[in-house]
Motif scaffolding. Structure first.
Motif, short mmCIF file in Angstrom:
data_model
loop_
_atom_site.label_atom_id
_atom_site.label_comp_id
_atom_site.label_asym_id
_atom_site.label_seq_id
_atom_site.Cartn_x
_atom_site.Cartn_y
_atom_site.Cartn_z
N THR A 222 44.92 29.26 32.36
CA THR A 222 45.56 30.43 32.96
C THR A 222 44.91 30.77 34.29
O THR A 222 45.60 31.06 35.27
N ARG A 223 43.58 30.74 34.33
CA ARG A 223 42.88 31.03 35.58
C ARG A 223 43.23 30.01 36.67
O ARG A 223 43.37 30.36 37.84
N LEU A 224 43.37 28.75 36.28
CA LEU A 224 43.75 27.71 37.24
C LEU A 224 45.14 27.99 37.81
O LEU A 224 45.35 27.91 39.03
N CYS A 225 46.08 28.32 36.94
CA CYS A 225 47.45 28.60 37.40
C CYS A 225 47.50 29.83 38.28
O CYS A 225 48.25 29.87 39.26
N VAL A 226 46.71 30.85 37.95
CA VAL A 226 46.65 32.06 38.77
C VAL A 226 46.15 31.71 40.17
O VAL A 226 46.67 32.19 41.19
N ALA A 227 45.12 30.84 40.24
CA ALA A 227 44.56 30.45 41.53
C ALA A 227 45.60 29.71 42.37
O ALA A 227 45.71 29.92 43.59
N VAL A 228 46.39 28.84 41.74
CA VAL A 228 47.39 28.05 42.46
C VAL A 228 48.56 28.92 42.92
O VAL A 228 49.20 28.64 43.94
N ALA A 229 48.82 29.98 42.17
CA ALA A 229 50.00 30.82 42.47
C ALA A 229 49.92 31.46 43.84
O ALA A 229 50.95 31.64 44.50
N ALA A 230 48.72 31.81 44.32
CA ALA A 230 48.58 32.51 45.60
C ALA A 230 49.07 31.68 46.78
O ALA A 230 49.95 32.12 47.53
N PRO A 231 48.54 30.46 46.99
CA PRO A 231 49.05 29.68 48.12
C PRO A 231 50.51 29.31 47.99
O PRO A 231 51.23 29.22 48.98
#
Length: 299
Positions: A222-231
């Motif tokens: 989930t943390r990985l997907c959250v990080a990718v969502a921004a860019p």
């Protein structure tokens, strides 16, 4: 709403949302005056949320050029909204396969899907009414959007919903009463804000309930997907083709917009509540925070 929802049983909270939907929902086909003339001078987005606002390029543009850029940016935002709500509806439909169809939670899921279908129609009609063309994904983009449904499962269904809804919702709230804005656009955004507030509450409640049951693997994913969502979000909001349709050098304009401190501030304001919510529940890790700060979405 998020704190209150955390202490209310899921069924009671879903019933509140259902009651709210009965009291205040819209049918865009009849609740908007689609035949109203467009003002030849007014913008289609407020200046401060336009991606080039405050830059030297913006200052060099005439009012008609700014108006055209605002028209193309609105068409892009609405197109992204249609893609996202299409994806979200598919995710919600999948959730229903696992839920008890007699529960209020399932009933509100169906209600939200109905809202999203009307929003997609409203966005499509608005693109047509402002005489713009949609920014529709080519085959690679369609395949990528379709593939997201395979990866957005469990907690990521609700994280994806919040990333797509909350940032956009905060930005569109700034369009509601701006005197420089086309009245038809203000009306569409008011309808969307009203119904989207319930959708955000529903997603926050579902995600907050799931967090305590997450495994370490699910939390890391989930943390990985959250990080990718921004860019990804910033990339979609600065589509180079909208600059080209507005008569600008698309690549140059996109580079200026991506580094524009005013645009980053607008995005940061829009993402502030979401970032705080994700941080509170441990869903945005150190790497995610750095990426969100880099893109102006986290302070």
């Amino acid at each position: 709403m998020g704190n209150e929802a955390a202490v209310i049983p899921q069924e009671s909270f879903a019933q509140r949302l259902l009651t709210g939907s009965v009291k205040k929902s819209y049918e865009p086909a009849v609740d908007m005056d689609w035949d109203a003339p467009l003002d030849p001078d007014k913008l289609f987005l407020p200046p401060e949320v336009i991606s080039l606002y405050g830059t030297e390029l913006w200052e060099s543009m005439s009012h008609p050029e700014r108006r055209e850029l605002s028209r193309q940016e609105l068409a892009n935002v609405l197109s992204v909204g249609i893609w996202f709500e299409n994806l979200l509806t598919r995710l919600l439909l999948r959730e229903l396969l696992r839920d008890d169809p007699t529960t209020r939670h399932s009933h509100y899921t169906l209600t939200e899907m109905g809202d999203e279908c009307r929003h997609m129609m409203m966005f499509g009609k608005l693109i047509d009414r402002i005489e713009a063309r949609p920014y529709w994904p080519r085959l690679p983009g369609r395949l990528a959007i379709g593939a997201l449904a395979l990866f957005l499962r469990g907690s990521m269904t609700w994280v994806g919903a919040l990333v797509g809804e909350e940032i956009f919702d905060a930005l569109q709230r700034r369009t509601l009463d701006d005197p420089q804005l086309q009245p038809l656009v203000s009306r569409a955004m008011r309808i969307h804000v009203t119904e989207e507030a319930r959708h955000i509450g529903f997603a926050r409640d579902a995600l907050a309930r799931r967090v305590p049951t997450m495994s370490r693997a699910e939390l890391a994913y989930t943390r990985l997907c959250v990080a990718v969502a921004a860019p990804l979000f910033v990339y979609l909001m600065t589509n180079r083709h909208m600059y080209e349709r507005a008569g600008l050098d698309g690549r140059k304009a996109r580079r200026i917009a991506t580094n524009n401190p005013y645009a980053k501030q607008a995005l940061g304001t829009g993402a502030a509540n979401l970032g705080a919510f994700l941080d509170k529940h441990g869903l945005i890790g150190p790497i995610g925070k750095r990426i969100w700060r880099w893109r102006g979405l986290y302070s």
